[in-house]
Each structure stands twice: as C-alpha cells, then as structure tokens.
Design an enzyme around this catalytic site. Sequence first.
Site: not given
Ligand code: ZN
Length: 501
Positions: A265-266, A295, A269
């Site tokens: 997830h990170e 996101e 980003h």
């Molecule tokens: Zn996030």
Amino acid sequence: MSEPLQQLKERLADIENMRAATAILEWDQQTQMPPGAAESRARQLGTLSKLAHEMFVSDETGALLEKSAQALNGADYDSFDASLIRVTRKDYERERKLPPSFVSEMTQLTALAHEVWAKARAEDNFAAFAPTLKKIVDMKRREAELRGYTDHIYDALIDTYEPGMKTADVAQMFNGLSKELVPFVAAIRERVDQVSDKPVHQDFDEDIQRRFAEMVVSQFGYDFQRGRQDRAVHPFCTSFSCTDVRITTRYERDWLNPALFGTLHEAGHGMYEQGSALELDLHGLRGGTSLGVHESQSRLWENVVGRSRGFWTHFYPKLQAEFPAQLENISLDDFYRAVNKVEPSLIRVEADEVTYNLHIMVRFEIETDLLAGSLTVDQLPEVWNAKYHQYLGITPPNNRLGVLQDIHWSGGLMGYFPTYSIGNLLSVQLYEKAVSAHPTIPEEITQGKFETLRGWMTENVYRHGRKYDPTELIQRATGEKLTPRPYLNYLKRKYGEIYGV
Ligand code: ZN
C-alpha cells in the site's frame, strides 16, 4: 524568462524547502525520535511551518503571481510555467481564506480534542467527547463559510482534500455503490465460513516478513535508491523530493497482512511520489494531485495487483520457500482465498475490499447531515448504529467499536473520508484503462513483471504531479469521469467466484 516569474520561482523553492524540512522532522518524530523530545520538536515544527505559511500567503507572493500571470498570458495550458501559475494561484487563494486567528484557534482546539477523544474512546464514554465534538462541528461550519461554496456547505470541506469534487458527486457515487453492494455483502455474510484466514494467522518471523515485502515492492518499481522503509506505529508515506520518498510499516508476528499488504500500500503511494517529472520537483508541483488519486495508487498495488490470483501465482512459491513450516501444506488457492476473506466487521481500518466503502458511506452521510444541521452530535451514537445495521447487517455493542473509533473528527478532519472510496473506485477504473491499452498486463503480473503497468501509470498519472486537478486528471487518463461501474464489476467478478454468490 520574465523577471517576476524568476523571482516567484525562487520564492516558491524556498517555501518548498522549508516544507520539506518540516516533513523530515515529522518523519523523524514518527520513526526515530526519543519520546522525551516531543516538546522541543513541537516548537521546531511550529516555527518552520509558520515561516513557510507566512511567506506563502504574503502580499509579495500575490503580487509576483499576478505579474507572472500577465507576462505569461497565452502560454500553453500544459506547459510547466502556465501550470505553475494556475496551481499556485489556487493554493494561494485557498490558504488566504482562513485568517491566522482562526487557524490557531482550530489548532488549539484539535490538540486538546485529541486527548479528550482518546480518553473517551478508552472509557467508552461518548458523552465525554460530545461537548468537544460540538465545538469542532461549529468551527468546521465557520471554516466552510470562510472558504465559500455554492451548493452544499460540505462542498467547501471536500474541496480541501479533493479539489473540484462536490457533495452531490460523492452522494451519486455512494448511491451507485450501495444499491448493489449492500445486497452483495448480505449474500456473502451467509457464506463467511466458505473462506478461512487461518493461513495468514501463524507465527511469521518479522525479519523474513520485511525482506519478502521489500523484494516485492522493488519488483513493482519502488526505488530504494530514492527511498527507504522504516517502522512506525501508524504507517505512512512521506516525501521531501522525488528523489527522497520514504515509506513505513508495522509488523505483527502472528498475522501476515499488516506488514505485507501495508508495505504494498505505502509503496503504491511512494511510486506515485517518485514518478513526478523531475522538473516539478522544486516549486510545489510534485507529488499527488489529491488524496483520492493518491489512494487509488496505494489501493491499486495493494489490492488490485497484490490480492490478485495472478500476483500470487508468481509470488506464492517464493513466500512458501521463506516460510516452509507454515505454508508448505497450504495450496495456492487456499492462500489466495485467505488474503481475500470478506467479513462484515465493526472496525473500518480492518475492513476488506468489499465492505470498506460501506464504512465510508456511513461517515459521509453523517458528516453531511452534521454540517447541514439536520443531525445533532447527541444523536450520533444512535444514528451510527442504525446505519451499521442497515448497510453491514451488524450493530456495534458499544461506542468504542462504533462512533468513537476514528481519530479523524477529533483532528478536525471532516470531508476527508470520501477520499478513501474515491481511491478504491479509481484504482480499478485506472487499472482497466491500462489493461485496455496493454492487454498483456494481467499475464505479465503472473510472471512478476510490472514495467508495463507502472509505465502506464507514470505516463498518465505520476509524471503530472499536481499539474492537473483530480477531475481533469481522471478525464485525461481514462476518458471519462469517476464512475463506480468498473469497481462494482471487479468486486462481483472476484468475490462472486471466491464465495460462489
Ligand atoms: Zn493510503
């Protein structure tokens, strides 16, 4: 180059450098800093952010912006200079709308509110938080009036996170979702025992977890020459330049998901931040255009890629080799199902892909009614529980697991929640567009190859940084507006197969 434009660029570079230094101090605070330094760090952060803010909202910046705009009149819309003026003007107008006295009143209120909320949550005592929350709602109403809006008071708040997005757009998005999602979740609820998540709940050495997740995100294209990963209690991604983008994660020895999917997830980003064109680096145009678009990238790499069967076809044998005792007798199919278990639950941050947006919808409906004045703070627990019952089929047994669970309201973050759902929807909308341009992408994922997918995202999303606002960017990248259709189809296809519904 005109002289005012040169002066403006120098000024914006100074401001950007101060903001980057602030971000480094914040990163340090959450990853390295000894607890005894909390007060001195608050002073340092206060000084730096004050200087950057004052310099940005000053009349000098405004005058340079106007002179530069005149000098550039007629420049190509997509050019760097025209984009810089267009975006900076909007930022400038937005930041000038709130008087310093209002900002400091809000900062003080939310600093105190955090403590009040944490205590109220620990003691499951909503009444102890209610008076503070009333003050916050009043201040958010004042803020909306200061910022201005045309249709709905909540528009003014969404706009700070998702420029250009309106309450009506978000309401339409949730209407489209809930009509099909609520019955779909109800059907899965009848069959939750079809899937066991036991495979991911075993003893997993933390260092091996770290190594494996870092290997995966390197293969995605997250660049460790321009990034690093550290531990943090609440994982996040931060950046000080396109050449220094850092991610954080947390480990649980008896649960594989937080570190593994958290890192994916990170890193999503992070790749967005690393992918800004270098020319955007210096003057505040690098990075993501909105929280929702940001996101979409974390969700894309975490879920659409990282929870897909194709991804695990490639990576599961490697994970089994790292954890032979735990996984050698668990089939690929059982593992794939385990990481995709759906269960209507009370806590948003633990929610799966299918139910997540329903948690957000509850918060969106409550926030809009609170701001519009058709709902009072005292009614919140009752309304919260009724909505959970209606949408997810479950009722919180107490307020700690209900209306008191999120940190956001105590921090004055209202209008923020919808960006999570915008990100989910957009992750699939963008992915499908990339696949229609390059039909080999799904096959490449099963071989652990991600260049084509990341290349499409870089070309259509990452390299533009903040040049285009989210609605513009989505239209340019996908040829249409944000729509729930691709996401709904994706959920029904994937989870229909897993649960047989
Ligand atoms: Zn996030």
